[in-house]
Design a protein around this motif. Sequence first.
Motif: not given
Length: 616
Positions: A128, A301, A304, A308, A316-317, A320-321, A324, A327, A331
Amino acid sequence: MTEKVLAVIAIDLGTSFSGYGFQTRVDFKNNPNRICVPNWYYGDTNLAMGKTTTSILFRPDEAFHSFGYEAERKFADLFTEHANPDSQSGDDKRNENDDPTQWYFFKHFKMQLYDDKCISNRMRIADYFGKKLRAVKVFSAAIQFMKDKAMKEFKIALGDEVEESDFKWVVTVPAIWGDKAKQFMRTAAEVAGIPHSQLVLAIEPEAAAFFCKEYITSLDVVSDRRGGEAATSNKDEKQMRKDSCSHATLELKPFDEGCSFLVVDCGGGTVDITTFCIENGAMKELQQASGGDVGGEIVTQRFLDIWNNILGEEKMTELQSKYPTEFLDFHNSFQALKQSLNHTQRRELIISLPFCILENIHGTSFSVESGRIEIERGKARISISVISELFEDPINKIVQNVERQLNDIRAEKVTDILMVGGFSNCTQLCNKISDVFEKYRVIRPLECDLSVLKGAVMLGFKPDSIRERISRFSYGISSSQPFDKEKHTGEECMKHRVTFNCQERIEDLFAVFVKTGEAVVPGLTSITKECRMLASTGLDEIDVYISNRTTPPMFIYSFLGDCKKLGIVKIYSNDRNKRDRYYDVTMSFGYTELRVSVKDKTTNQQVHAVLDMLGQ
């Protein structure tokens, strides 16, 4: 061997969901419909499912920790504990008060084997957070988890005297996978502790088709009545069912002798499409499998990607980091909604948003290309036109693949389309297939997401039930021949013309065993080619090549790039005297895996040979 085993255990490692099932030999003989598929429970709820998520967690020292829902729960707990260290128990403080980003969390890792080019024993895959582990370690740990869990259940039921040698194991693989990916899965299973002689691979659409052919009695058969499951190819009956408000199932016999049908196996990552007919009670493949990476995860995807676009790629990145687990829950929530979503009976989809999105979103109403999204009390109300558009591209690609398969003359007698795999639960997909291919009966088993798993168990007891397959590639080895000026003409031949011991020869010829599209029969299609090794000490290597062309190139080094190296036949002879050797290399086709044997023509003895496609 099947007569001696206590039971068959099948492991279906999917892109999105995985599970295992088993059947005892006694049940196979006396009650063949009785196949046990244990339940998995999502979180702390009582929601029972036949599979768990394909997620796996390793500790910072790369030791396996957990798989499935348990792995996702622990991954979430790690972030909670890291943010609130006082909430940890004493043992956890001592042992697991680590930075959660140092753990290894993998999800949907099966798709790493879709592209044959990168597959090897040294292959590493990213988790991940982008950290890498050896792929064989990840896959073997997942298989071993399933194996150990199944063995534990058997020992509880039958006692500790049960031995691993009492079982036959089946691991499923997609039909569109190449030989390298299949060998990789076998290697991972053997690393997980499954003995080579007790393991077979099952092709996923074959297993699903066999399940339906043999024992299935209750089916959903999709009609053009939106939201309904009906069963008929007759237009009057279709209209009657369309006018009805009730859901219908149909009691069907197994497929009849001579019946031809198309299997569309729609999973989370890939879609496999294969054509079969029933001949003398066994299944015969009519066309090589087709399909692609157009499974249900594409829809998730694209969902999502909406957020984004709203938040911006950089934000968004970052979210997500940092969050997690939020998310992951997001999901999984959409994953559950998309399977049951009826696009013709709902005007909108309502889904709870992660807090990290809510606190970073500016505004309560957003326009996207195909509709609107309203944010209200922590939830997103998304117009059904937006959701339908997410499905449009993957569904259209599946339809195109089905159309290509059915337009082939070999499929002219097909009457039924069999929809299996988890993505086949999608109403919009099944309705589209039914609408486009109106003259065919579109069948969906009530257990379409478990058809592959249960069929794999059945094939474990009856592995010879697939009578004939179609080769997906042309296979050959590099060979040489004496130069023939009448036959070997042209500039390309001159490039491969050599002189050795005063004899002119043509080198690097593609010596064909079978060709793309050729019918191959297990136990019958075995082709032998001669190969010479000069000044050999008995440790030799013979390169194996494949081409996707029906007429493969003359030479292995094709300037068109339509020929590639598959692997190496490694020969280990007991006779190490240095001499010229002439080998008979035999390849056997028609099985789920390619088989190779080698004989020394001088001694007329078989020599130990291994086909290595992974660079061992």
